[in-house]
Design a protein around this motif. Structure first.
Motif, PDB file in Angstrom:
ATOM      1  N   VAL A 186     -11.701  16.077   8.022  1.00 58.14           N
ATOM      2  CA  VAL A 186     -12.962  16.451   8.664  1.00 58.14           C
ATOM      3  C   VAL A 186     -13.015  17.960   8.884  1.00 58.14           C
ATOM      4  O   VAL A 186     -14.034  18.608   8.647  1.00 58.14           O
ATOM      5  N   ARG A 187     -11.898  18.536   9.279  1.00 58.24           N
ATOM      6  CA  ARG A 187     -11.846  19.986   9.542  1.00 58.24           C
ATOM      7  C   ARG A 187     -11.873  20.802   8.255  1.00 58.24           C
ATOM      8  O   ARG A 187     -12.302  21.950   8.251  1.00 58.24           O
ATOM      9  N   GLY A 188     -11.369  20.215   7.153  1.00 52.83           N
ATOM     10  CA  GLY A 188     -11.427  20.925   5.881  1.00 52.83           C
ATOM     11  C   GLY A 188     -10.164  21.630   5.474  1.00 52.83           C
ATOM     12  O   GLY A 188     -10.224  22.634   4.751  1.00 52.83           O
ATOM     13  N   GLY A 189      -8.992  21.135   5.909  1.00 49.96           N
ATOM     14  CA  GLY A 189      -7.718  21.689   5.464  1.00 49.96           C
ATOM     15  C   GLY A 189      -6.643  20.629   5.591  1.00 49.96           C
ATOM     16  O   GLY A 189      -6.234  20.303   6.701  1.00 49.96           O
ATOM     17  N   TYR A 190      -6.158  20.083   4.468  1.00 48.53           N
ATOM     18  CA  TYR A 190      -5.287  18.906   4.553  1.00 48.53           C
ATOM     19  C   TYR A 190      -4.365  18.794   3.347  1.00 48.53           C
ATOM     20  O   TYR A 190      -4.538  19.500   2.334  1.00 48.53           O
ATOM     21  N   THR A 191      -3.388  17.897   3.457  1.00 51.31           N
ATOM     22  CA  THR A 191      -2.429  17.620   2.392  1.00 51.31           C
ATOM     23  C   THR A 191      -2.541  16.140   2.011  1.00 51.31           C
ATOM     24  O   THR A 191      -3.421  15.422   2.502  1.00 51.31           O
ATOM     25  N   GLU A 192      -1.610  15.687   1.178  1.00 52.77           N
ATOM     26  CA  GLU A 192      -1.608  14.282   0.753  1.00 52.77           C
ATOM     27  C   GLU A 192      -1.358  13.325   1.915  1.00 52.77           C
ATOM     28  O   GLU A 192      -1.603  12.118   1.798  1.00 52.77           O
ATOM     29  N   LEU A 193      -0.904  13.841   3.057  1.00 53.73           N
ATOM     30  CA  LEU A 193      -0.658  12.983   4.212  1.00 53.73           C
ATOM     31  C   LEU A 193      -1.941  12.400   4.796  1.00 53.73           C
ATOM     32  O   LEU A 193      -1.883  11.501   5.644  1.00 53.73           O
ATOM     33  N   CYS A 194      -3.089  12.876   4.339  1.00 50.21           N
ATOM     34  CA  CYS A 194      -4.350  12.263   4.770  1.00 50.21           C
ATOM     35  C   CYS A 194      -4.398  10.788   4.375  1.00 50.21           C
ATOM     36  O   CYS A 194      -4.998   9.966   5.072  1.00 50.21           O
ATOM     37  N   ASP A 195      -3.750  10.431   3.259  1.00 56.10           N
ATOM     38  CA  ASP A 195      -3.711   9.030   2.835  1.00 56.10           C
ATOM     39  C   ASP A 195      -2.964   8.159   3.839  1.00 56.10           C
ATOM     40  O   ASP A 195      -3.284   6.981   4.016  1.00 56.10           O
ATOM     41  N   ILE A 249       0.835  -1.202   0.000  1.00 52.46           N
ATOM     42  CA  ILE A 249       0.000   0.000   0.000  1.00 52.46           C
ATOM     43  C   ILE A 249       0.870   1.252   0.000  1.00 52.46           C
ATOM     44  O   ILE A 249       0.640   2.201  -0.756  1.00 52.46           O
ATOM     45  N   LEU A 250       1.893   1.240   0.843  1.00 53.28           N
ATOM     46  CA  LEU A 250       2.789   2.387   0.931  1.00 53.28           C
ATOM     47  C   LEU A 250       3.558   2.610  -0.366  1.00 53.28           C
ATOM     48  O   LEU A 250       3.771   3.745  -0.792  1.00 53.28           O
ATOM     49  N   ASP A 251       3.964   1.516  -1.013  1.00 49.24           N
ATOM     50  CA  ASP A 251       4.702   1.659  -2.263  1.00 49.24           C
ATOM     51  C   ASP A 251       3.824   2.280  -3.354  1.00 49.24           C
ATOM     52  O   ASP A 251       4.285   3.112  -4.140  1.00 49.24           O
ATOM     53  N   ALA A 252       2.543   1.871  -3.377  1.00 54.87           N
ATOM     54  CA  ALA A 252       1.605   2.472  -4.336  1.00 54.87           C
ATOM     55  C   ALA A 252       1.418   3.957  -4.044  1.00 54.87           C
ATOM     56  O   ALA A 252       1.383   4.791  -4.969  1.00 54.87           O
ATOM     57  N   LEU A 253       1.318   4.314  -2.761  1.00 60.06           N
ATOM     58  CA  LEU A 253       1.137   5.722  -2.397  1.00 60.06           C
ATOM     59  C   LEU A 253       2.400   6.538  -2.638  1.00 60.06           C
ATOM     60  O   LEU A 253       2.325   7.710  -3.052  1.00 60.06           O
ATOM     61  N   LYS A 254       3.553   5.953  -2.399  1.00 63.65           N
ATOM     62  CA  LYS A 254       4.806   6.644  -2.695  1.00 63.65           C
ATOM     63  C   LYS A 254       4.846   7.019  -4.180  1.00 63.65           C
ATOM     64  O   LYS A 254       5.219   8.143  -4.546  1.00 63.65           O
ATOM     65  N   TYR A 255       4.443   6.088  -5.017  1.00 65.23           N
ATOM     66  CA  TYR A 255       4.400   6.329  -6.463  1.00 65.23           C
ATOM     67  C   TYR A 255       3.353   7.392  -6.811  1.00 65.23           C
ATOM     68  O   TYR A 255       3.627   8.336  -7.554  1.00 65.23           O
ATOM     69  N   LEU A 256       2.144   7.235  -6.259  1.00 57.65           N
ATOM     70  CA  LEU A 256       1.045   8.158  -6.567  1.00 57.65           C
ATOM     71  C   LEU A 256       1.376   9.571  -6.113  1.00 57.65           C
ATOM     72  O   LEU A 256       1.215  10.536  -6.871  1.00 57.65           O
ATOM     73  N   HIS A 257       1.837   9.709  -4.860  1.00 60.80           N
ATOM     74  CA  HIS A 257       2.174  11.030  -4.336  1.00 60.80           C
ATOM     75  C   HIS A 257       3.346  11.632  -5.102  1.00 60.80           C
ATOM     76  O   HIS A 257       3.392  12.859  -5.311  1.00 60.80           O
ATOM     77  N   GLY A 258       4.275  10.783  -5.527  1.00 63.35           N
ATOM     78  CA  GLY A 258       5.405  11.270  -6.299  1.00 63.35           C
ATOM     79  C   GLY A 258       4.997  11.860  -7.636  1.00 63.35           C
ATOM     80  O   GLY A 258       5.704  12.704  -8.192  1.00 63.35           O
ATOM     81  N   ARG A 259       3.853  11.433  -8.135  1.00 66.02           N
ATOM     82  CA  ARG A 259       3.327  11.971  -9.397  1.00 66.02           C
ATOM     83  C   ARG A 259       2.380  13.145  -9.158  1.00 66.02           C
ATOM     84  O   ARG A 259       1.775  13.660 -10.105  1.00 66.02           O
ATOM     85  N   GLY A 260       2.222  13.533  -7.877  1.00 67.25           N
ATOM     86  CA  GLY A 260       1.439  14.722  -7.570  1.00 67.25           C
ATOM     87  C   GLY A 260      -0.038  14.482  -7.376  1.00 67.25           C
ATOM     88  O   GLY A 260      -0.843  15.424  -7.502  1.00 67.25           O
ATOM     89  N   PHE A 261      -0.429  13.225  -7.046  1.00 67.04           N
ATOM     90  CA  PHE A 261      -1.845  12.911  -6.841  1.00 67.04           C
ATOM     91  C   PHE A 261      -2.062  12.296  -5.465  1.00 67.04           C
ATOM     92  O   PHE A 261      -1.203  11.574  -4.949  1.00 67.04           O
ATOM     93  N   VAL A 262      -3.213  12.586  -4.891  1.00 64.83           N
ATOM     94  CA  VAL A 262      -3.616  12.022  -3.610  1.00 64.83           C
ATOM     95  C   VAL A 262      -4.875  11.187  -3.836  1.00 64.83           C
ATOM     96  O   VAL A 262      -5.750  11.578  -4.619  1.00 64.83           O
ATOM     97  N   HIS A 263      -4.982  10.022  -3.177  1.00 63.38           N
ATOM     98  CA  HIS A 263      -6.102   9.108  -3.422  1.00 63.38           C
ATOM     99  C   HIS A 263      -7.374   9.550  -2.699  1.00 63.38           C
ATOM    100  O   HIS A 263      -8.452   9.572  -3.267  1.00 63.38           O
ATOM    101  N   ARG A 264      -7.276   9.845  -1.411  1.00 60.29           N
ATOM    102  CA  ARG A 264      -8.348  10.374  -0.561  1.00 60.29           C
ATOM    103  C   ARG A 264      -9.446   9.362  -0.215  1.00 60.29           C
ATOM    104  O   ARG A 264     -10.447   9.740   0.391  1.00 60.29           O
ATOM    105  N   ASP A 265      -9.268   8.092  -0.562  1.00 63.43           N
ATOM    106  CA  ASP A 265     -10.268   7.106  -0.137  1.00 63.43           C
ATOM    107  C   ASP A 265      -9.621   5.734   0.070  1.00 63.43           C
ATOM    108  O   ASP A 265     -10.132   4.705  -0.380  1.00 63.43           O
ATOM    109  N   ILE A 266      -8.481   5.718   0.782  1.00 65.11           N
ATOM    110  CA  ILE A 266      -7.830   4.460   1.127  1.00 65.11           C
ATOM    111  C   ILE A 266      -8.687   3.746   2.172  1.00 65.11           C
ATOM    112  O   ILE A 266      -8.990   4.301   3.223  1.00 65.11           O
TER     113      ILE A 266
END
Length: 316
Positions: free
Chosen positions: A214-223, A149-166
């Motif tokens: 939930v608060r409405g202010g976040y980065t890719e670290l939400c994943d 899972i982390l390897d997929a996210l490392k790749y995704l975040h490295g391309r500038g995208f966040v999943h937001r529904d892991i």
């Protein structure tokens, strides 16, 4: 390595939203239009949720099997296809093709026949003395799941995208087995992010949503928070929070209980030193939460992925 059985209450990690459910294959044939049936034969329904239907199909002539997600054609679904078409990673579901007909979009992708990580966890329950007993996966299997899972996210975040529904439902097993190869799926909520800029749209699934979302202010670290939830569920077979009557009550509970402190118990002791600390890091406040690239180098994780003796796969 001996497997450890952990006794839990009858309340397992039930889903508190309607994002995924299993449906009967008896209703599948009538749900696709001739636009798809020209080239594919519908086999059965795999699942359905908020945004669409997922079915297994076979391409005529080649007999190759695929999964097709049927959704309304709009900017969100078109963005999902464009993103999937740009991704190439062994732990991300691969897009095969797409079709559009009568304002419906058919996303044809790699078939993962092993089910979801949720079903894999549920299959590890057995009844004993009128109680449900969860057989926790061996350390190396659990560590390998989290590493993928982390390897997929490392790749995704490295391309500038966040999943937001892991979540467990969006982690598919390529095939059934004791040490599954996972595929991250469902990019309907994914979006591009910019370093230093906060996203504000509240989206995701209750039970997995980071407090800053939930608060409405976040980065890719939400994943990474969501990965922490998955880690907890794999380790214990339980939900981190009990079900609540409404989503808003759950969100209030998440905000009230963060910063979150995980307690050491039999679940974590069996995983050895470092496992609880890694989960705690993933479930820390965003300002101190590690990135996917950092977490994948965690000592406990690499020790049990690389150095286990229970016959699972390894990383390079």
């Amino acid at each position: 390595m001996a497997q450890v059985c952990v006794t839990v209450s009858l309340e397992k990690i039930a889903e508190d939203s309607e994002v995924f459910s299993t449906a009967s294959p008896d209703t599948s044939v009538e749900s696709l239009t001739t636009a798809l049936e020209e080239d594919y034969k519908v086999k059965k329904v795999l699942g359905h949720g908020k945004f669409g239907l997922v079915q297994e199909v076979v391409r005529k002539g080649t007999k190759k099997r695929f999964a097709v997600k049927v959704v309304s054609s709009n900017k969100q679904s078109e963005d999902e296809i464009q993103l999937m078409a740009s991704l190439r990673h062994e732990n991300i579901v691969c897009l095969h093709d797409s079709l559009e007909h009568d304002e419906m979009l058919y996303i044809i992708m790699e078939l993962c026949s092993g089910g979801t990580l949720r079903s894999w966890i549920e299959d590890r329950y057995n009844e004993h003395l009128n109680m449900q007993v969860y057989t926790a996966p061996p350390k190396r299997v659990l560590a390998n799941c989290i590493w993928q899972i982390l390897d997929a996210l490392k790749y995704l975040h490295g391309r500038g995208f966040v999943h937001r529904d892991i979540k467990l439902e969006n982690l598919l097993l390529l095939n059934a087995g004791k040490c599954p190869q996972l595929k991250l799926a469902d990019f309907g909520m994914a979006t591009e992010f910019q370093i230093g800029e906060l996203m504000t749209q509240r989206c995701g699934s209750p039970g997995y949503m980071a407090p800053e979302v939930v608060r409405g202010g976040y980065t890719e670290l939400c994943d990474l928070w969501s990965v922490g939830i998955v880690f907890y569920q794999l380790a214990t077979g339980k939900r981190l929070w009990p079900l609540t009557p409404t989503h808003e009550q759950h969100y209030d509970q998440v905000l009230a209980e963060t910063p979150l402190t995980l307690k050491s118990d039999a679940y974590w002791n069996r995983l050895g030193p470092g496992a609880l600390e890694m989960a705690q890091d993933l479930l820390s406040l965003e300002c101190s939460r590690p990135t996917a690239a950092c977490t994948i180098e965690n000592d406990w994780l690499r020790k049990h992925v690389l150095g286990g003796d229970d016959g699972c796969c390894s990383i390079s």
